[in-house]
Design a protein around this motif. Structure first.
Motif, PDB file in Angstrom:
ATOM      1  N   MET A   1       0.853  -1.160   0.000  1.00  0.00           N
ATOM      2  CA  MET A   1       0.000   0.000   0.000  1.00  0.00           C
ATOM      3  C   MET A   1       0.898   1.220   0.000  1.00  0.00           C
ATOM      4  N   SER A   2       0.623   2.117  -0.897  1.00  0.00           N
ATOM      5  CA  SER A   2       1.425   3.329  -0.985  1.00  0.00           C
ATOM      6  C   SER A   2       0.535   4.524  -1.287  1.00  0.00           C
ATOM      7  N   MET A   3       1.091   5.703  -1.039  1.00  0.00           N
ATOM      8  CA  MET A   3       0.436   6.957  -1.393  1.00  0.00           C
ATOM      9  C   MET A   3       1.334   7.608  -2.424  1.00  0.00           C
ATOM     10  N   PRO A   4       0.811   7.812  -3.646  1.00  0.00           N
ATOM     11  CA  PRO A   4       1.652   8.412  -4.673  1.00  0.00           C
ATOM     12  C   PRO A   4       1.944   9.875  -4.360  1.00  0.00           C
ATOM     13  N   THR A   5       3.097  10.320  -4.802  1.00  0.00           N
ATOM     14  CA  THR A   5       3.461  11.716  -4.656  1.00  0.00           C
ATOM     15  C   THR A   5       3.076  12.451  -5.927  1.00  0.00           C
ATOM     16  N   MET A   6       2.879  13.711  -5.816  1.00  0.00           N
ATOM     17  CA  MET A   6       2.539  14.520  -6.991  1.00  0.00           C
ATOM     18  C   MET A   6       3.765  15.306  -7.473  1.00  0.00           C
ATOM     19  N   GLU A   7       4.920  15.074  -6.830  1.00  0.00           N
ATOM     20  CA  GLU A   7       6.125  15.813  -7.178  1.00  0.00           C
ATOM     21  C   GLU A   7       7.101  14.924  -7.931  1.00  0.00           C
ATOM     22  N   VAL A   8       7.590  15.406  -9.059  1.00  0.00           N
ATOM     23  CA  VAL A   8       8.562  14.671  -9.855  1.00  0.00           C
ATOM     24  C   VAL A   8       9.841  14.481  -9.036  1.00  0.00           C
TER      25      VAL A   8
ATOM     26  N   THR B   1      10.208  12.745  -6.337  1.00  0.00           N
ATOM     27  CA  THR B   1       9.935  12.370  -4.948  1.00  0.00           C
ATOM     28  C   THR B   1       9.268  11.008  -4.947  1.00  0.00           C
ATOM     29  N   PRO B   2       9.834  10.024  -4.244  1.00  0.00           N
ATOM     30  CA  PRO B   2       9.241   8.676  -4.267  1.00  0.00           C
ATOM     31  C   PRO B   2       7.903   8.625  -3.536  1.00  0.00           C
ATOM     32  N   ASP B   3       7.093   7.650  -3.917  1.00  0.00           N
ATOM     33  CA  ASP B   3       5.833   7.403  -3.225  1.00  0.00           C
ATOM     34  C   ASP B   3       6.119   7.027  -1.767  1.00  0.00           C
ATOM     35  N   THR B   4       5.151   7.229  -0.903  1.00  0.00           N
ATOM     36  CA  THR B   4       5.263   6.825   0.491  1.00  0.00           C
ATOM     37  C   THR B   4       4.659   5.438   0.645  1.00  0.00           C
ATOM     38  N   ASP B   5       5.443   4.466   1.108  1.00  0.00           N
ATOM     39  CA  ASP B   5       4.956   3.105   1.315  1.00  0.00           C
ATOM     40  C   ASP B   5       4.492   2.942   2.762  1.00  0.00           C
ATOM     41  N   TYR B   6       3.254   2.461   2.940  1.00  0.00           N
ATOM     42  CA  TYR B   6       2.702   2.202   4.264  1.00  0.00           C
ATOM     43  C   TYR B   6       2.696   0.716   4.592  1.00  0.00           C
ATOM     44  N   ALA B   7       2.735  -0.119   3.575  1.00  0.00           N
ATOM     45  CA  ALA B   7       2.789  -1.570   3.748  1.00  0.00           C
ATOM     46  C   ALA B   7       3.586  -2.133   2.582  1.00  0.00           C
ATOM     47  N   ILE B   8       4.351  -3.176   2.855  1.00  0.00           N
ATOM     48  CA  ILE B   8       5.155  -3.838   1.825  1.00  0.00           C
ATOM     49  C   ILE B   8       4.881  -5.335   1.905  1.00  0.00           C
ATOM     50  N   CYS B   9       5.357  -6.074   0.938  1.00  0.00           N
ATOM     51  CA  CYS B   9       5.032  -7.503   0.878  1.00  0.00           C
ATOM     52  C   CYS B   9       5.528  -8.289   2.087  1.00  0.00           C
ATOM     53  N   THR B  10       6.615  -7.861   2.715  1.00  0.00           N
ATOM     54  CA  THR B  10       7.091  -8.579   3.909  1.00  0.00           C
ATOM     55  C   THR B  10       6.296  -8.192   5.155  1.00  0.00           C
ATOM     56  N   LEU B  11       5.550  -7.098   5.110  1.00  0.00           N
ATOM     57  CA  LEU B  11       4.682  -6.652   6.194  1.00  0.00           C
ATOM     58  C   LEU B  11       3.416  -6.090   5.555  1.00  0.00           C
ATOM     59  N   PRO B  12       2.538  -6.980   5.021  1.00  0.00           N
ATOM     60  CA  PRO B  12       1.431  -6.542   4.170  1.00  0.00           C
ATOM     61  C   PRO B  12       0.148  -6.180   4.932  1.00  0.00           C
TER      62      PRO B  12
ATOM     63  N   PRO C   1      -5.319   8.710  -4.306  1.00  0.00           N
ATOM     64  CA  PRO C   1      -5.743   7.475  -3.647  1.00  0.00           C
ATOM     65  C   PRO C   1      -4.589   6.799  -2.921  1.00  0.00           C
ATOM     66  N   PHE C   2      -4.936   5.893  -2.027  1.00  0.00           N
ATOM     67  CA  PHE C   2      -3.960   4.912  -1.553  1.00  0.00           C
ATOM     68  C   PHE C   2      -3.936   3.849  -2.639  1.00  0.00           C
ATOM     69  N   VAL C   3      -2.766   3.383  -3.022  1.00  0.00           N
ATOM     70  CA  VAL C   3      -2.641   2.378  -4.068  1.00  0.00           C
ATOM     71  C   VAL C   3      -2.299   1.038  -3.421  1.00  0.00           C
ATOM     72  N   TYR C   4      -3.137   0.042  -3.666  1.00  0.00           N
ATOM     73  CA  TYR C   4      -2.927  -1.310  -3.140  1.00  0.00           C
ATOM     74  C   TYR C   4      -2.536  -2.217  -4.286  1.00  0.00           C
ATOM     75  N   ARG C   5      -1.426  -2.932  -4.109  1.00  0.00           N
ATOM     76  CA  ARG C   5      -0.952  -3.883  -5.121  1.00  0.00           C
ATOM     77  C   ARG C   5      -0.818  -5.263  -4.470  1.00  0.00           C
TER      78      ARG C   5
END
Length: 99
Positions: free
Chosen positions: A1-8, A10-21, A92-96
């Motif tokens: 789960m991440s929140m995309p940034t609107m700034e070129v 600047t990386p997206d902010t990750d709130y959850a990753i596959c090792t801690l989903p 949006p929050f992006v869920y993959r």
């Protein structure tokens, strides 16, 4: 789960990753349980209510309603409001799905 940034640049902010989903489990045909990365058990089920081309997530115990829309079989966007204007669709929050 991440929140995309609107700034070129600047990386997206990750709130959850596959090792801690985030885990989303079916409670029945119309309800889900949502567990954050560090949650041991869900607070209460959320009812899925069809709305536009997506679904509202309405907590049965009360609380904020969310809106989800599938982008492809492995990705959906989650909004903290039901988008009503073009500007509302932008953050949006992006869920993959993890492989």
């Amino acid at each position: 789960m991440s929140m995309p940034t609107m700034e070129v640049g600047t990386p997206d902010t990750d709130y959850a990753i596959c090792t801690l989903p985030v885990r989303i489990n079916a409670a029945n045909e119309t309800h889900i349980f949502y567990l954050g990365p560090r949650d041991v058990e869900a607070d209460a089920a959320m009812e899925l209510i069809p709305d536009q081309a997506g679904a509202r997530w309405q907590p049965i115990a009360g609380g904020p309603t969310f809106f989800a829309i599938w982008i492809d079989p492995d990705t959906f966007y989650l909004y903290d409001i039901v988008p009503e204007t073009d500007a509302d669709w932008g953050m949006p929050f992006v869920y993959r799905r993890c492989p």
